[in-house]
Design a protein around this motif. Structure first.
Motif, PDB file in Angstrom:
ATOM      1  N   CYS A 619       0.332  -1.356   0.238  1.00 29.58           N
ATOM      2  CA  CYS A 619      -0.083   0.296   0.045  1.00 29.58           C
ATOM      3  C   CYS A 619       0.838   1.309  -0.122  1.00 29.58           C
ATOM      4  N   ILE A 620       1.948   1.490   0.745  1.00 32.53           N
ATOM      5  CA  ILE A 620       2.706   2.563   1.009  1.00 32.53           C
ATOM      6  C   ILE A 620       3.430   2.626  -0.445  1.00 32.53           C
ATOM      7  N   LEU A 621       3.514   1.475  -1.207  1.00 27.86           N
ATOM      8  CA  LEU A 621       4.198   1.557  -2.876  1.00 27.86           C
ATOM      9  C   LEU A 621       3.205   2.407  -3.207  1.00 27.86           C
ATOM     10  N   ALA A 622       2.339   1.412  -3.417  1.00 25.06           N
ATOM     11  CA  ALA A 622       1.050   2.578  -4.204  1.00 25.06           C
ATOM     12  C   ALA A 622       0.827   3.753  -3.945  1.00 25.06           C
ATOM     13  N   ASN A 623       0.800   3.972  -3.273  1.00 27.78           N
ATOM     14  CA  ASN A 623       0.171   5.211  -2.196  1.00 27.78           C
ATOM     15  C   ASN A 623       1.360   6.416  -3.270  1.00 27.78           C
ATOM     16  N   THR A 624       2.455   6.032  -2.817  1.00 23.33           N
ATOM     17  CA  THR A 624       3.628   6.733  -3.367  1.00 23.33           C
ATOM     18  C   THR A 624       3.561   6.340  -5.017  1.00 23.33           C
ATOM     19  N   ALA A 625       2.738   5.736  -5.522  1.00 25.50           N
ATOM     20  CA  ALA A 625       3.072   6.010  -7.498  1.00 25.50           C
ATOM     21  C   ALA A 625       1.559   6.586  -7.324  1.00 25.50           C
ATOM     22  N   PHE A 626       0.933   6.736  -6.507  1.00 24.10           N
ATOM     23  CA  PHE A 626      -0.456   7.712  -6.801  1.00 24.10           C
ATOM     24  C   PHE A 626       0.493   9.120  -6.299  1.00 24.10           C
ATOM     25  N   MET A 627       1.035   9.652  -5.796  1.00 21.07           N
ATOM     26  CA  MET A 627       1.204  10.750  -5.625  1.00 21.07           C
ATOM     27  C   MET A 627       1.827  11.098  -6.475  1.00 21.07           C
ATOM     28  N   ALA A 628       3.275  10.142  -6.664  1.00 21.32           N
ATOM     29  CA  ALA A 628       3.934  10.529  -8.343  1.00 21.32           C
ATOM     30  C   ALA A 628       3.070  10.483  -9.236  1.00 21.32           C
ATOM     31  N   ALA A 629       1.871  10.311  -9.473  1.00 22.96           N
ATOM     32  CA  ALA A 629       0.926  10.809 -10.656  1.00 22.96           C
ATOM     33  C   ALA A 629       0.827  11.612 -11.432  1.00 22.96           C
ATOM     34  N   ASP A 630       0.686  12.484 -10.067  1.00 22.38           N
ATOM     35  CA  ASP A 630       0.118  13.166 -10.102  1.00 22.38           C
ATOM     36  C   ASP A 630       0.920  14.663 -11.208  1.00 22.38           C
ATOM     37  N   GLN A 631       0.519  15.861 -12.242  1.00 17.55           N
ATOM     38  CA  GLN A 631       0.821  16.068 -13.100  1.00 17.55           C
ATOM     39  C   GLN A 631       0.202  17.620 -13.772  1.00 17.55           C
ATOM     40  N   HIS A 632       0.680  18.205 -14.632  1.00 25.05           N
ATOM     41  CA  HIS A 632       0.261  19.234 -14.574  1.00 25.05           C
ATOM     42  C   HIS A 632      -1.069  19.003 -15.896  1.00 25.05           C
ATOM     43  N   PRO A 633      -1.179  19.707 -17.459  1.00 26.51           N
ATOM     44  CA  PRO A 633      -2.171  19.214 -17.954  1.00 26.51           C
ATOM     45  C   PRO A 633      -3.103  17.479 -17.200  1.00 26.51           C
ATOM     46  N   LYS A 634      -3.541  17.680 -16.113  1.00 25.60           N
ATOM     47  CA  LYS A 634      -4.567  16.900 -15.448  1.00 25.60           C
ATOM     48  C   LYS A 634      -5.852  16.437 -15.945  1.00 25.60           C
ATOM     49  N   SER A 635      -6.575  15.499 -16.753  1.00 29.97           N
ATOM     50  CA  SER A 635      -7.581  15.343 -17.265  1.00 29.97           C
ATOM     51  C   SER A 635      -8.487  14.904 -15.648  1.00 29.97           C
ATOM     52  N   PRO A 636      -9.792  15.812 -16.333  1.00 20.77           N
ATOM     53  CA  PRO A 636     -10.765  15.238 -14.439  1.00 20.77           C
ATOM     54  C   PRO A 636     -10.999  13.608 -14.413  1.00 20.77           C
ATOM     55  N   GLU A 637     -10.480  12.802 -14.849  1.00 21.56           N
ATOM     56  CA  GLU A 637     -10.290  11.750 -14.679  1.00 21.56           C
ATOM     57  C   GLU A 637      -9.248  11.320 -13.180  1.00 21.56           C
ATOM     58  N   LEU A 638      -8.594  11.988 -14.414  1.00 28.97           N
ATOM     59  CA  LEU A 638      -6.846  11.059 -13.617  1.00 28.97           C
ATOM     60  C   LEU A 638      -7.453  11.992 -12.078  1.00 28.97           C
ATOM     61  N   THR A 639      -7.381  13.464 -12.049  1.00 26.15           N
ATOM     62  CA  THR A 639      -7.533  14.009 -10.562  1.00 26.15           C
ATOM     63  C   THR A 639      -8.839  13.360  -9.761  1.00 26.15           C
ATOM     64  N   GLU A 640     -10.599  13.092  -9.761  1.00 21.99           N
ATOM     65  CA  GLU A 640     -11.144  12.069  -9.199  1.00 21.99           C
ATOM     66  C   GLU A 640     -10.307  10.391  -8.712  1.00 21.99           C
ATOM     67  N   ILE A 641      -9.914   9.804  -9.501  1.00 19.77           N
ATOM     68  CA  ILE A 641      -8.645   8.714  -9.366  1.00 19.77           C
ATOM     69  C   ILE A 641      -8.404   9.128  -8.607  1.00 19.77           C
ATOM     70  N   LEU A 642      -7.160  10.196  -8.079  1.00 16.19           N
ATOM     71  CA  LEU A 642      -6.509  10.505  -7.521  1.00 16.19           C
ATOM     72  C   LEU A 642      -6.618  10.715  -6.087  1.00 16.19           C
ATOM     73  N   GLN A 643      -7.910  11.275  -6.420  1.00 18.24           N
ATOM     74  CA  GLN A 643      -8.126  11.657  -4.971  1.00 18.24           C
ATOM     75  C   GLN A 643      -9.411  10.419  -4.285  1.00 18.24           C
ATOM     76  N   ASN A 644      -9.971   9.640  -4.863  1.00 16.03           N
ATOM     77  CA  ASN A 644      -9.890   8.550  -4.224  1.00 16.03           C
ATOM     78  C   ASN A 644      -8.602   7.600  -3.498  1.00 16.03           C
ATOM     79  N   GLY A 645      -7.963   7.639  -4.975  1.00 17.62           N
ATOM     80  CA  GLY A 645      -7.129   6.809  -4.239  1.00 17.62           C
ATOM     81  C   GLY A 645      -6.748   7.175  -2.698  1.00 17.62           C
ATOM     82  N   ASN A 646      -6.561   8.279  -2.554  1.00 18.06           N
ATOM     83  CA  ASN A 646      -5.719   9.103  -1.061  1.00 18.06           C
ATOM     84  C   ASN A 646      -6.890   8.990  -0.370  1.00 18.06           C
ATOM     85  N   TYR A 647      -7.938   8.845  -0.292  1.00 16.94           N
ATOM     86  CA  TYR A 647      -9.673   8.454   0.454  1.00 16.94           C
ATOM     87  C   TYR A 647      -9.006   7.068   1.110  1.00 16.94           C
ATOM     88  N   VAL A 648      -8.665   6.237   0.366  1.00 14.82           N
ATOM     89  CA  VAL A 648      -8.608   4.607  -0.325  1.00 14.82           C
ATOM     90  C   VAL A 648      -7.394   4.293   1.002  1.00 14.82           C
TER      91      VAL A 648
END
Length: 1850
Positions: A619-648
């Protein structure tokens, strides 16, 4: 009482006693002086040895030692006491102990001539001075003052007066308490107070003199310079805070030691600067001038004066408007007319002699000062790529040699020597501190032990008391309550009293420490009580009570020292728990109802399981990968996935923390640091969710990143790194504080000194790096600490003049070279200690759950495999087997081994042969097999007898010895197996060291592997057929060929030739079609050769052996690529892109040379062993950087975009505010090339910041950034600087320096492994002696040059061989250097003439020297390399004067050679005693040269490979950014020059921008019909980033750090040699002196010369005269003809110096003995023996004289010399048993007489002795006779057996 004895208050009586002691001391010294004059030297020497020293424990400023703290009476605090350090008994001093137990020492004389130590005013001052609050107040004042100084706006004037007032008050109190200056321990005797005094004096000087008289306008100019010194007040904190003293001590020690390095550095830099001046004076003035618009108007109309064409052109050429500028910078393009130099664009011409130099006229070699600055800049590697590039543009690429030498010697060597010295001085101070700490710990232990003894006694007393009380209580039931209550009160009172009993009885018991005694005491007393009252009395006896209570009170009082926790409790009450603990237990232990406990147990079972840990890690590794997936032109879907991932993930981590909390209960949960860490992160995650909408709190998001650190639990390296960082934080805390003080002082100084200059010079157009306010000053100083000082210095010098140069140099030297290197030293220090000791203990403490979980999976896998195999076997058994194999027989009750495996045991290689008749294994010989109890380990055979081993190895089946030999060779060559089995044998017992001689067989291995032969008998049949035998012959031939010595040579030649062919394929190849064809043919030829080589090796070695060797794999891969290329070429597919990329892999061919070159293989093997740890550190770096990268993405993603006009200039915010306005107005909205838009980009940006290349642009973008899609504004976000400061501290200082740490650590470990068995078994003394002997054995005396017989030539010879002559010549060389340094560009005609004359005189002097030496030394002159060099220089100088025009055409001018002559100073260094430090430095360089050469080779190889890669990928890249016509990848040489620059990480950002440029370029390659081709000049982003980052990691981080590691290692080794033993220098000097005494190099001198010789030597071997008895003591052997052998003398002197005279003889180095065999070496006596003989002869003569006097006229004895000359007969004649005894008062002489008639002669008879008879004399020197000369002999040496001829005695 002990306390009162040790601590005594100072009274007038004390002063009287001190005066008396001083008077005594004076009287004693006077008497001593008189004795000395009378010549009683020995007493004096004895007294001198006992020179007293101050006790370091009682040093002023230290705390009172622990052992004395308990004894110190509290009421003596802050009062003057008599000095308790014996050293100060005869000095007028007293001490005061402060409240914090700090010792202060004062002078007991009258302060300021008025105040005695008993004056109330002085007493008050003392009380204030030693109070801890006083120093706290001063520190607070200093800090507030510093804050005010850092302000840009000057605060109200009165504030300055307040600070001055406080400091004045402090000084007054100190002066009142201490006195002013006359005596020791007064105010100005402390250097820290000088600082205060200077600051205060300046303040008053300014207030009282300058301001009233208004002097500022007249002559004193800006007072800011004086005021600046106030900043130094910040340094006062050092004197007050305790931990800082260590660090500052280390710094000062380092600065003291750096003296030698500084001298060496200045010397080397001066030489480099002189060479630079000779080579490049005036060359950097060459510019490109346009001639396109130049017109010459020669009409006179409108022209008052007509200019000539030359004048007009000169005016045009000197106008800077007509010069070519480099795009993007304001600098002018430099060009050159030499071949390969930079060319001008079309319509431009290159002219020299313009009026400016680059960089504000600072970068040039036109005079010595700036040349020195340039070489210093090269040494510090600051922006050196710029100097390198412009110089090569002006002079051509071959001049890179100059820079290579300066970088390798100056930069890598000198800078790292500074690091080595700082590291060593830190190490030593650290050791000193450690020793102090250990001592304190020891004292603590002692105190604890005493405490424990007291505790035991106290407990026993308490038991007795309870028993006694119970007994008495039972007797006293009828007693009234009042009396009891009275007793209880008395009880409490007596027990509470901490005062000792008047008679101190208990203490005396305590001192003896007899617990039993005390107990018996009590028992006795209680029994006495019982005897007194045998009947059950009605009340307790008060006397008994009092005795017991007083005893207990004593015990309690003594136990209640300051450290005792239980001081407040009565000894008889049960100790109560503190409230905190009770609350903690009540609320945190969570042990309520049983059902809850059951629930807790179940939860614990689940949550503490290893699988849960594994899940959390994933989970720590996956969480790190999720945080590292942040980028500048970010699609709304990606934003939602990242947010939900953070909650999980937050939910997962929160539930883990909550369940652990339940399972462990808070009490245990919060005891573990990791759990607290988890809990904190969960708390912060919830906090962040709660504050989601609040702006400006996005920083909280970054805290999630800390989850990455949870990995450290199971990842050892990360854990270790965090431990190192945490561990060094203590010491680093202090260091960072010192660093902060240094930065602060320099920043404020810079601000005060330079601010006005900047404002005046730049006005509104202020540069970003300036001294205008504190933040900007701080950033400049921080940048200097990072190593970039030169650019800021140019800006400063432009505004403020040359005063900036010393300021910046001082900042750089102190900040970077000393303080920052101390940081690095500290890191290396903790790295070494941590990585070795830290790892294991941690693992033992807590099992690694992650590995446990993985282990479970492995076990499961194995279980499945076993089940499957069992199933298959069951099925197979159903079919009956034709040939069922019998079980193997058992030998000696143990099973034999199938498959003739060889193993090692005790260094014997044995091979078991198997016979395949009926598949039965038969073993011959008696073999003892050792069972290993483990299925995995190879079984080991122990053979007791060589013959038995031979029996076993003898083959049974075939006549040919093939099999045994083949397997023999197989095993001798496959190292891994041998290592395996060896370690297995050695694992249990003591290590046994055996020399294993491996003989290589001349036969190859078997064709078929053993399994094939066992399973398939047809293999063996084939071997015995005709074809099989032919195949075998072919294999033998191949084997012989491969093993032939010239085979490898041929292959190496081929590899080198193919590498050269690769290097020729450059951009000009297309213009040379013939060469291209030749290269194609040779390429195919090389490929064929390498394929044939591979096939031959396959045939010779067989596949198994070939493919188990890593180097063979490398060959195979490279050959494989070539084969694939050939195939594709035949198919006509060579134009395909993928194939082209594959073609570039041929660049790896040079790697094959590594395995065949010994020196390089050593380095590469060392590197390969270091790879795991380097990879580990790389991973840790990446984790550290990932965190900063993700934070960077949060801060800066999408904010580096900006609006630019068509020229690419950034527009201001007034023109366009955001993206939409920008696009509306038809401007361009672009992004920076290096940005933080996603994690990978941020890694690249951080890499640039960490290597300080291109980081300024990244920081500028960051501090200008606003919001996404908004136009950046200058310095709007200036505090973002702090992000980069933190990253540089943690990401660069820490992590990048770990690379050095890892490599050094590896070096040390490998050295330990290779440390040789010999040195393992030696004591330190023996090691020193052994090393000295090894050095000695490599030297021997040289034949000295014979003195000519001619008188005049003899005089000349004496003159030129004299040391003074050499020193004189050195001084002249130095003067010559000085005159060369005076040269400068465009010097006046007169100056040139004078210099020419001076130079002529020097040439004459050197010619005369040369001629004189030729006359004096004759043909021997050319024996010395320096003389040949001098001769060449003189001849060239004369030629240079004669043919000055011709010589200039040559590449090397004679002046340049004259510079090299400076190195002759090396010869003088040996004669200068104080230059030992510099000799050590040069010695360490000499020692490290071979290793450095190997590493340089490796670096060259890496550069070679990358150069060929660069040529194939980036050959046609467009010239822009860092790529231009001189620095590119078009030809091999240019690529190498460019890569050398980048191996120091210099300018790689420009190169990266050039080779990754994909926009502004030609996309496709176009080929025209006429044969011309326009190539695509685009870069390749992915290839470029991979190419450069991998190159930097390999070269800059690994290979260059190996260079550093070697230097550090060898320097510490060399210093150790110098400190411990004798260096080879000392031996050289010994033999130089020897030449004077033994000109023929016979290796012997006369015994009579020995005393003069040892006196003539240099220290440390010299024995000054009178040295006779010293030589006797050394017992030097004497050879025939009274000669002494040189090695014997040197050996004796070495032993004497090392103090190892008792060193056993076994470790004598063999070479010495071999040397003795070559010459006639017969020892006849020794100096000690000779002394005994002299003494004996004198005794005999004395006795004979006495006898003769008694008897009357006997013939007189022969003279003394004759006695000694007959000594050889005495030694050789045989002893007899007959004896006569003669008694005498003072000598006991026994004479054994051996006459012809063998008759006994008694002493009282006067029988004449027969001539020719010999006498044995046994002389024992009685105690009364021991004189000064015999005292040197040890007692057993005072007995002498001597044989004398009878006629001698007669």
């Amino acid at each position: 009482m002990e306390e009162e004895e040790f601590f005594r208050l100072l009274t007038p009586q004390s002063l009287v006693q001190i005066d008396e002691r001083i008077a005594e001391e004076k009287a004693f010294k006077k008497a001593e002086k008189q004795a000395h004059e009378e010549g009683e030297e020995e007493e004096l020497a004895a007294h001198e040895e006992e020179e007293p020293k101050p006790n370091p424990k009682f040093e002023a400023g230290k705390k009172l030692p622990l052992s004395l703290k308990d004894l110190f009476p509290v009421e003596y605090t802050s009062k003057p006491l008599e000095d308790f350090d014996e050293f100060y008994d005869t000095q007028k001093t007293f001490v005061v102990v402060g409240k914090d137990m700090t010792i202060y020492r004062f002078s007991a004389t009258n302060a300021v001539y008025l105040l005695s130590p008993f004056n109330p005013l002085r007493r008050g001052a003392l009380y204030v001075l030693v109070h801890p609050l006083f120093s706290a107040l001063i520190i607070i004042t200093i800090i507030i003052n510093c804050a005010f100084m850092a302000m840009t706006e000057v605060p109200a004037g009165w504030i300055e007066y307040v600070f001055t007032g406080v400091y004045t008050l402090e000084a007054m109190i100190k002066i009142t308490a201490r006195g002013f200056i006359i005596n020791n321990f007064t105010y100005l005797r402390d250097p820290w107070n000088w600082l205060d005094f200077a600051v205060i004096s300046l303040a008053y000087f300014e207030t009282c003199i300058i301001q009233p008289l208004n002097l500022t306008e007249d002559g004193l100019g800006n007072l800011a310079a004086l005021r600046t010194f106030r900043v130094l007040r910040a340094l006062k904190t050092v004197a007050v805070i305790p931990g800082l003293k260590t660090i500052v001590g280390a710094l000062l020690e380092a600065v003291r030691r750096l003296r030698d390095v500084m001298i060496l550095t200045v010397f080397m830099l001066s030489i480099f600067a002189l060479v630079g001046m000779q080579l490049y004076m005036g060359t950097l003035r060459q510019k490109c001038v346009t001639f396109a618009n130049f017109t010459y108007d020669n009409s006179t109309e409108g022209n008052d004066t007509l200019k000539s064409f030359d004048e007009a052109w000169y005016e045009w050429a000197m106008d800077t408007e007509n010069w070519k500028k480099i795009e993007g910078t304001g600098e002018f393009l430099i060009c050159g007319n030499a071949s390969g130099a930079g060319e001008c664009p079309s319509e431009y011409i290159c002219i020299n002699d313009t009026h400016t130099n680059p960089d504000f006229n600072f970068t040039h070699f036109d005079n010595f000062g700036t040349a020195l600055l340039c070489t210093f800049r090269l040494m510090t590697q600051d922006f050196w790529e710029n100097l390198y590039q412009i110089t090569l543009r002006a002079e051509g690429p071959y001049h890179s040699a100059y820079f290579v030498i300066v970088i390798l010697l100056g930069s890598f060597y000198l800078v790292n020597l500074i690091l080595a010295i700082v590291a060593m001085s830190y190490d030593e101070t650290q050791k000193q501190d450690q020793a102090d700490a250990d001592e304190e710990a020891e004292e603590r232990k002692k105190a604890k032990r005493i405490h424990a003894i007291q505790q035991t006694m106290h407990d026993e007393l308490r038991e007795d008391y309870h028993e006694y009380l119970e007994e008495k209580m039972s007797q006293a039931k009828s007693q009234s309550d009042t009396s009891l209550s009275d007793h209880e009160n008395a009880d409490k009172i007596s027990l509470r009293s901490n005062k000792p009993d008047e008679n101190g009885q208990f203490l005396s018991v305590m001192k003896k420490g007899s617990i039993n005694g005390s107990r018996m005491d009590i028992e006795k007393k209680s029994h006495d009580g019982e005897i007194c009252h045998p009947h059950g009395g009605k009340h307790v006896d008060p006397r008994d009570m009092m005795v017991l209570k007083s005893l207990l009170a004593h015990a309690e009082g003594h136990r209640n020292s300051r450290h005792s926790v239980m001081s407040d409790y009565l000894p008889f009450e049960e100790e109560e728990e503190p409230l905190k603990d009770r609350l903690y237990k009540r609320f945190c232990s969570w042990t309520c109802c049983p059902c809850y406990l059951k629930f807790q147990e179940i939860v614990g079972l689940i949550v503490l399981d290893a699988f849960v840990d594994l899940f959390i890690t994933i989970c720590i590794l996956a969480n790190t990968a999720f945080m590292a997936a942040d980028q500048h032109p970010k699609s709304p879907e990606l934003t939602e996935i990242l947010q939900n991932g953070n909650y999980v993930f937050t939910a997962i981590f929160a539930s883990e923390a909550f369940l652990k909390l339940i399972a462990l209960s808070p009490m245990h949960y919060f005891r573990d640091g990791w759990n607290c860490f988890d809990f904190l992160i969960v708390f912060l995650s919830f906090l962040e969710m709660a504050l989601d909408g609040v702006s400006g709190l996005s920083v909280l998001r970054s805290f999630r990143l800390l989850r990455v650190f949870k990995l450290a639990r199971s990842w050892q390296t990360l854990n270790m790194l965090i431990r190192i960082v945490a561990g060094t934080m203590g010491a680093l805390g202090n260091l960072i504080f010192v660093l902060a003080i240094v930065v602060f002082i320099f920043a404020v100084m810079g601000q005060q000194l330079f601010r006005d200059g900047y404002i005046a010079e730049y006005g509104d157009d202020m540069p970003r790096w300036s001294f205008t306010d504190f933040l900007h000053s701080f950033m400049i100083i921080f940048r200097v600490l990072c190593g970039e000082w030169i650019q800021s210095m140019w800006g400063c010098t432009n505004a403020n003049g040359p005063i900036c140069v010393p300021f910046f140099l001082l900042t750089y030297v102190i900040g970077n070279l000393v303080v920052l290197n101390l940081f690095l030293a500290l890191l290396l220090n903790s790295f070494g200690a941590e990585s070795l000791s830290g790892g294991e203990s941690e693992e033992d403490k807590e099992p690694n759950k992650l590995s446990e979980a993985i282990d479970r999976f492995k076990r499961f896998g194995r279980w499945v495999k076993v089940k499957v195999i069992v199933c298959l076997k069951v099925k197979m058994k159903a079919k009956p087997k034709a040939n069922e194999r019998e079980p193997s027989p058992r030998v000696n009750g143990k099973e034999t081994i199938p498959d003739g495996e060889a193993t090692f045991s005790n260094g014997t290689l044995i091979e078991m042969q198997t016979k395949f008749d009926d598949d039965e294994i038969s073993v011959q010989g008696d073999v003892d097999l050792v069972d290993n109890h483990s299925p995995d380990k190879s079984t080991t055979i122990v053979v007791e007898d060589e013959k038995k081993a031979e029996d076993i190895t003898r083959p049974n089946s075939r006549a040919s010895p093939r099999e045994s030999l083949s397997s023999n060779s197989h095993h001798s060559m496959s190292d891994d197996d041998t290592k395996l089995s060896l370690t297995k044998v050695d694992a249990d017992g003591e290590p046994e060291i055996n020399e294993v001689k491996v003989t290589y067989a001349n036969y190859p291995d078997d064709c078929f592997c053993k399994i094939c032969r066992r399973k398939c008998p047809c293999c063996i049949r084939f071997e015995n057929t005709k074809w099989g035998k032919k195949a075998w012959k072919i294999r033998c031939l191949a084997y012989a060929l491969v093993e032939h010595k010239y085979f490898e040579t041929f292959i190496i030649t081929m590899i080198l030739a193919s590498s050269i062919a690769l290097a020729i394929e450059d951009v000009y190849l297309e213009e040379r079609p013939t060469l291209e064809q030749i290269l194609q043919i040779t390429d195919k030829f090389f490929t064929t050769v390498f394929i044939i080589e591979m096939f031959i090796k396959w045939t010779a070695f067989g596949f198994k052996k070939y493919f188990t060797d890593a180097w063979c794999w490398l060959d195979f891969v490279i050959v494989g690529i070539s084969i694939v290329m050939l195939v594709f070429e035949l198919l006509g597919m060579e134009k395909v892109g993928a194939i082209k990329a594959m073609r570039t892999l041929r660049a790896l061919r040079p790697l094959r040379a590594v395995s065949r070159w010994e020196g390089m293989r050593v380095v590469v093997n060392a590197l390969i062993k270091a790879i795991p740890s380097i990879a580990n550190v790389m991973m840790v770096c990446l984790i550290f950087w990932l965190i900063f990268g993700i934070v960077g993405v949060q801060f800066f993603a999408g904010k580096f975009y900006k609006c630019v006009d068509e020229d690419g200039n950034k527009l201001s915010v007034n023109i366009t505010k955001n993206k939409f306005e920008c696009l509306e107005k038809n401007y361009t909205w672009i992004n920076s090339k290096i940005n933080f838009d996603d994690v990978l980009m941020s890694y690249l940006a951080l890499f640039q910041v960490a290597t300080y290349k291109g980081w300024i642009e990244v920081m500028n973008d960051a501090i200008d950034s606003k919001e996404i899609d908004e136009q950046p504004e200058r310095e709007v976000n200036v505090y973002m600087y702090l992000y980069f400061v933190f990253f540089i501290i943690f990401g660069s200082f820490f992590t990048l320096n770990l690379f050095i740490g890892v490599i050094i650590e590896n070096f040390n470990q490998q050295k330990k492994k290779a440390g040789g068995s010999l040195e393992m078994f030696m004591t330190d003394d023996q090691k020193k002696y052994y090393m000295a002997m090894k050095r000695m054995s490599s030297k021997s005396p040289q034949k000295s040059i014979p003195r000519p017989s001619n008188i005049i030539m003899g005089w000349i010879f004496d003159a030129v061989t004299n040391q003074k002559f050499d020193i004189g010549i050195m001084i002249i060389i130095m003067l010559n250097m000085l005159t060369m340094a005076l040269e400068h560009y465009k010097q006046s005609q007169m100056f040139t003439t004078i210099l020419n004359h001076v130079n002529m005189s020097f040439i004459i002097i050197f010619t005369v020297e040369c001629v004189l030496k030729l006359i004096g030394l004759r043909h021997f002159y050319f024996k010395f390399p320096w003389n040949i060099f001098d001769f060449v220089v003189v001849v060239l100088s004369i030629l240079g004067v004669a043919l000055s025009d011709v010589m200039d055409q040559f590449l090397v001018s004679p002046t340049l050679l004259r510079v090299v002559r400076v190195f002759r100073v090396g010869r003088v260094l040996r004669l200068v005693k104080s230059a030992k430090g510099i000799r050590t430095l040069l010695f360490s360089l000499a020692v490290s040269l071979p290793a450095l050469f190997n590493i340089a080779l490796l670096l060259f190889l890496v550069m070679f490979i990358y150069a060929t890669f660069g040529m194939s990928f980036f050959m046609h890249v467009k010239h822009q950014y860092g790529i231009d016509d001189c620095f590119n990848f078009e030809t091999f040489f240019r690529s190498m020059i460019y890569l050398f620059q980048m191996c120091t990480s210099a300018g790689w950002d420009g190169a990266l921008a050039g080779i990754t440029n994909e926009e502004d370029c030609i996309k496709e390659t176009v080929r025209f019909d006429n044969g011309t081709t326009i190539y695509s000049d685009c870069g390749n982003y992915k290839a470029g980033v991979m190419f450069l980052t991998s190159y930097l990691v390999i070269s800059f981080l690994v290979v260059v750090n190996m260079y550093i590691a070697v230097i550090l290692e060898n320097f510490s080794q060399a210093t150790e040699d110098v400190q411990q033993g004798l260096t080879s220098d000392e031996f050289d000097l010994f033999y130089e002196k020897w030449e004077k005494f033994d000109p023929e190099a016979t290796k012997f001198i006369q015994l009579s010369q020995l005393s003069d010789f040892v006196d003539y030597l240099e220290e440390p071997l010299r024995l000054p005269k009178p040295n006779h008895f010293m030589l006797v003591k050394l017992d030097i052997p004497i050879c025939e003809d009274d000669k002494v052998y040189c090695r014997d003398i040197l050996d004796a002197l070495t032993k004497n110096f090392l103090g190892t005279s008792d060193t056993p003889g076994e470790i004598d180095v063999n070479e010495v003995d071999k040397d003795k065999e070559k010459i006639e070496y017969h020892v006849t006596s020794s100096t000690l023996m000779r002394q005994k003989e002299h003494y004996a002869a004198r005794v005999i003569q004395k006795a004979w004289r006495r006898y003769r006097n008694e008897k009357g006229n006997l013939p007189s004895p022969p003279p003394y010399d004759m006695v000694i000359s007959k000594e050889s007969d005495m030694v050789t004649s045989k002893e007899s048993d007959m004896a006569t005894s003669k008694d005498s008062k003072d000598t006991a002489t026994t004479i054994h007489e051996d006459t012809a008639s063998t008759k006994s002669v008694k002493s009282d008879t006067s029988t004449k002795q027969t001539a020719g008879s010999s006498i044995d004399v046994h002389i024992e020197i009685p105690e009364s006779e021991i004189t000064e000369e015999t005292a040197m002999l040890s007692p057993e040496n005072r007995t002498v057996e001597l044989r004398a001829d009878s006629d001698v005695v007669a």
